[in-house]
Design a protein around this motif. Structure first.
Motif, short mmCIF file in Angstrom:
data_model
loop_
_atom_site.label_atom_id
_atom_site.label_comp_id
_atom_site.label_asym_id
_atom_site.label_seq_id
_atom_site.Cartn_x
_atom_site.Cartn_y
_atom_site.Cartn_z
N ASP A 43 16.96 -29.77 12.15
CA ASP A 43 16.05 -28.61 11.73
C ASP A 43 16.62 -27.51 12.56
N ALA A 44 17.45 -26.62 12.11
CA ALA A 44 17.62 -25.53 12.58
C ALA A 44 16.90 -24.62 13.17
N ASP A 45 15.71 -24.65 12.42
CA ASP A 45 14.43 -23.65 13.34
C ASP A 45 14.40 -24.27 14.82
N THR A 46 14.47 -25.45 15.05
CA THR A 46 14.23 -25.80 16.33
C THR A 46 15.46 -25.31 17.32
N LEU A 47 16.46 -24.66 16.76
CA LEU A 47 17.69 -24.21 17.66
C LEU A 47 17.47 -22.82 17.80
N HIS A 48 16.45 -21.86 17.41
CA HIS A 48 16.53 -20.53 17.55
C HIS A 48 16.15 -20.13 19.25
N SER A 49 16.74 -19.23 19.51
CA SER A 49 16.30 -18.73 20.86
C SER A 49 14.99 -18.25 21.04
N ALA A 50 14.39 -18.31 22.11
CA ALA A 50 13.07 -17.41 22.45
C ALA A 50 13.01 -16.16 21.69
N GLU A 51 14.01 -15.30 22.09
CA GLU A 51 14.18 -13.91 21.44
C GLU A 51 14.02 -13.90 20.05
N ASN A 66 21.76 -11.59 16.16
CA ASN A 66 20.90 -12.48 16.58
C ASN A 66 21.19 -14.03 15.98
N ARG A 67 21.79 -13.80 14.70
CA ARG A 67 21.87 -15.05 14.17
C ARG A 67 23.13 -15.95 14.56
N TRP A 68 24.19 -14.99 15.01
CA TRP A 68 25.62 -15.70 15.09
C TRP A 68 25.45 -16.99 16.25
N PRO A 69 24.68 -16.35 17.34
CA PRO A 69 24.63 -17.44 18.42
C PRO A 69 23.86 -18.79 18.07
N TRP A 70 22.71 -18.43 17.29
CA TRP A 70 21.97 -19.72 16.44
C TRP A 70 22.84 -20.34 15.82
N LEU A 71 23.67 -19.75 14.72
CA LEU A 71 24.61 -20.65 13.82
C LEU A 71 25.65 -21.44 14.75
N LYS A 72 25.96 -20.93 15.80
CA LYS A 72 26.95 -21.71 16.69
C LYS A 72 26.29 -23.00 17.14
N ARG A 73 25.15 -22.59 17.68
CA ARG A 73 24.29 -24.00 18.04
C ARG A 73 23.99 -24.96 16.94
N VAL A 74 23.67 -24.52 15.81
CA VAL A 74 23.62 -25.26 14.56
C VAL A 74 24.76 -26.22 14.46
N PHE A 135 31.43 -20.32 8.32
CA PHE A 135 31.20 -20.75 9.85
C PHE A 135 30.89 -22.09 10.01
N LEU A 136 29.84 -22.47 9.32
CA LEU A 136 29.25 -23.98 9.38
C LEU A 136 30.08 -25.13 8.78
N SER A 137 30.82 -24.77 7.99
CA SER A 137 31.52 -25.46 7.45
C SER A 137 32.96 -25.70 7.87
N ARG A 138 33.59 -24.52 8.44
CA ARG A 138 35.06 -24.62 8.80
C ARG A 138 35.13 -24.17 10.35
N GLY A 139 33.96 -23.53 10.75
CA GLY A 139 34.23 -23.35 12.40
C GLY A 139 34.64 -21.97 12.49
N ASP A 140 34.89 -21.48 13.69
CA ASP A 140 35.50 -20.21 14.08
C ASP A 140 36.91 -20.08 13.77
N PRO A 141 37.37 -19.20 12.66
CA PRO A 141 38.77 -18.96 12.47
C PRO A 141 39.68 -18.45 13.53
N GLU A 142 39.03 -17.77 14.78
CA GLU A 142 39.78 -17.30 15.75
C GLU A 142 39.91 -18.19 16.84
N ASN A 143 39.20 -19.58 16.85
CA ASN A 143 39.11 -20.39 17.61
C ASN A 143 39.69 -21.67 17.30
N ALA A 144 40.94 -21.97 17.29
CA ALA A 144 41.40 -23.30 16.67
C ALA A 144 40.86 -24.27 17.38
#
Length: 228
Positions: A43-51, A66-74, A135-144
């Motif tokens: 459940d991605a809701d549990t991965l949100h930061s306190a902020e 706000n969302r990109w660091p969260w999406l990285k954790r997901v 991003f969720l399906s392919r990852g970071d295009p700038e980081n192989a």
């Protein structure tokens, strides 16, 4: 090239149940995980930061920053769950991307060594923008090095009318999402184009069990059509 043309190379399918707050994605995702053989559920809701939680509780919409660091954790959690699923399976599956087309593991009549088994991870995540889904399906295009090694991704978009979403949010208790944020989520939402993305659409105004069953049928049909 359509996105789904390349979606048959990985041993684990990550199914991301997506949509705006109130569509029922968390509950539907849990039901879907059960239907898919008691798959791991995130459940991605549990991965949100306190902020992030503080902002949403106060009725302030999240920005991309706000969302990109969260999406990285997901994404990291999906990768972690996918990797854990592969423990105990043939280690050569981790090289599926390299051996695709030459290994009997992925012939049309077999899967994972002929056991007729498919591996799934299910995640509930809003994934409102196409860029988030890429991003969720392919990852970071700038980081192989961040490119996924274990999983392929299919999105199940739970489509619900605004009036029904408003009704559900008025009734919901104990969640940090402020119902006043619904309009901002609907404005941000970029529904998946099933002709260009690896996605299915389910209409979310039946019972949670009915919606999950529809998602299950559509995901299984999608995977069957897009697997070698």
């Amino acid at each position: 090239m359509r996105v789904q043309d390349s979606y048959s190379e990985f041993p684990v399918r990550a199914v991301i149940v997506m949509g705006v707050s109130g569509c029922g994605k968390s509950t539907i995702g849990r039901h879907l995980a059960h239907l898919l053989g008691d798959a791991p559920f995130i459940d991605a809701d549990t991965l949100h930061s306190a902020e992030n939680i503080r902002l949403m509780e106060s009725g302030q919409p999240l920005s991309d920053s706000n969302r990109w660091p969260w999406l990285k954790r997901v994404r990291e959690e999906i990768e972690r769950a996918s990797s854990k699923l592969l423990e105990g399976h043939d280690s050569s599956l981790r090289g599926a991307r390299r051996i695709i087309g030459s290994s009997p593991l992925f012939s049309s009549s077999s899967w994972l060594g002929g056991r007729g088994e498919r591996l799934y991870v299910v995640c509930a995540c809003s994934a409102l923008k196409r860029s988030y889904r890429e991003f969720l399906s392919r990852g970071d295009p700038e980081n192989a090095k961040a490119d996924r090694l274990t999983h392929d991704t299919v999105f199940a978009f739970v489509d619900v009318t605004k009036a029904e979403l408003e009704r559900r949010l008025r009734l919901r208790k104990g969640h940090f999402f402020d119902g006043r944020l619904l309009d901002s989520q609907l404005e941000t939402l970029d529904p998946p184009d099933v002709t260009r993305e690896a996605a299915v659409v389910v209409y979310g105004e039946g019972s949670e069990e009915q919606v999950a069953a529809d998602a299950y049928r559509q995901v299984c049909n999608y995977v069957t059509k897009n697997s070698l």
